[in-house]
Design an enzyme around this catalytic site. Structure first.
Site: not given
Length: 362
Positions: A70, A73, A136, A176, A189, A191
């Site tokens: 990832c 992370c 995560h 999302n 996360h 945006q």
């Protein structure tokens, strides 16, 4: 909140937002990153009176890596990521494969030379990633109230910073969640997009609000919230400073709108009491959504706020939560009626969905 800015190996900005004033984060990115050649532009749709972003370089962006790889992370051992530190609270950085950027190349004024109906401009703007936690495996609904407040403060700070960029007309924070929504990275996360135009949906809402004010002398958003408060049947939750409801003409199978009781144009205009109260109601809503079908609900969370420098007297800050899941094992697909002609069909009444959400024990 402590704010520490640095640069990644390819020159992109990264900012740590720490809840402790004595936090120390690594700032050196040890990766040897290849340069991404940006090819972003915006093209005008003369039929729809809207702009479309064309960003062909995004075809090669990271897609569904395993958790062990990832990129969101923290950097630990030999696993070098977008975040150079071995831990963080909240971190923001420029997207490596952005739809909009501040260093995009210039483009000719039209797609077809000499044609007035195909104008285009460079895709100037900014796209940022906001990581809510270094863990995560958590989701936003799992965050403690203190972290939600930190995230809100980050959204506020980024709105102020991005609004000051040349050519930016609207700042849009969003999240999302879920593969069904199209998420390509499962780390918690969101945006933030800083657009060089006002997107069509925001433009339509403001035009409708302007027409309503001209006809009735009142603010449309205020009257919608007052109508929902009087009706009561679609209210999902409320606090001293916020109210959440399923709109009377909800399009999505699960759709909740969250408004502050005091109309403000954007996130920076929230006062201290409203900022402190937000964590309580937002976690309540996310947990109700996850409890609806007994599993994590895929959703989009979208902040609507005033454009930069205009319509601040018309706009009303609000958050819209929406999901494509209509039952525990069925999704709503936007097919002919919705995608083809824009006529939405909802398979459950807003009043029934609101009652279901209210009944969930959080």
């Amino acid at each position: 909140m402590k704010k520490t800015a640095t640069r990644l190996a390819d020159g992109r900005e990264l900012i740590y937002y720490d809840e402790s004033d004595d936090a120390v984060r690594a700032t050196e990115d040890l990766r040897d990153l290849p340069h991404v050649t940006l090819a972003s532009e915006i093209r005008y749709d003369s039929l729809q009176d809207d702009w479309v972003i064309v960003a062909s370089h995004r075809q090669d962006r990271t897609f569904m890596p395993p958790a062990s790889q990832c990129p969101l992370c923290p950097t630990r051992g030999s696993h070098l990521t977008e975040v150079p530190s071995d831990d963080y609270d909240v971190v923001v950085f420029e997207n490596r494969f952005p739809s909009l950027a501040t260093d995009v190349p210039d483009v000719p004024a039209t797609v077809d030379p000499g044609e007035a109906l195909t104008p285009r401009r460079p895709g100037f703007g900014r796209c940022e990633v906001v990581c809510f936690s270094s863990d995560h495996d958590v989701s936003f609904a799992d965050l403690p109230r203190e972290r939600v407040r930190t995230v809100l403060d980050v959204w506020i700070d980024r709105t102020e910073e991005l609004s000051a960029l040349e050519h930016v007309e609207l700042v849009f924070p969003f999240e999302n969640r879920g593969a069904e929504i199209g998420v390509t990275l499962t780390h918690p996360h969101g945006q933030i997009y800083a657009y060089p135009f006002v997107p069509q949906r925001a433009k339509t809402m403001l035009a409708t609000a302007r027409r309503y004010r001209d006809e009735h002398g009142r603010n449309l958003f205020d009257d919608i919230v007052a109508t929902e408060r009087r009706a009561g049947s679609r209210i999902v939750a409320a606090t001293d400073c916020w109210m959440a409801f399923v709109p009377a003409a909800a399009r999505w199978p699960v759709e909740i709108h969250l408004y502050p009781n005091r109309r403000v144009p954007d996130l920076p205009a929230l006062d201290e009491r409203e900022r402190s109260d937000f964590s309580t109601i937002y976690l309540d809503l996310l947990r109700r959504m996850d409890g609806l079908f007994g599993s994590p609900l895929p959703y989009i969370a979208a902040w609507h706020q005033a454009p930069v420098g205009e319509d601040r007297d018309l706009a009303s800050l609000h958050l819209e939560l929406m999901s494509v899941r209509r039952t525990a094992d069925k999704l709503k697909y936007l097919a002919g009626s919705e995608s083809g002609i824009g006529a939405w069909i909802n398979d459950i009444s807003p009043e029934a969905r609101a009652a279901q959400l209210r009944s969930i024990d959080v």
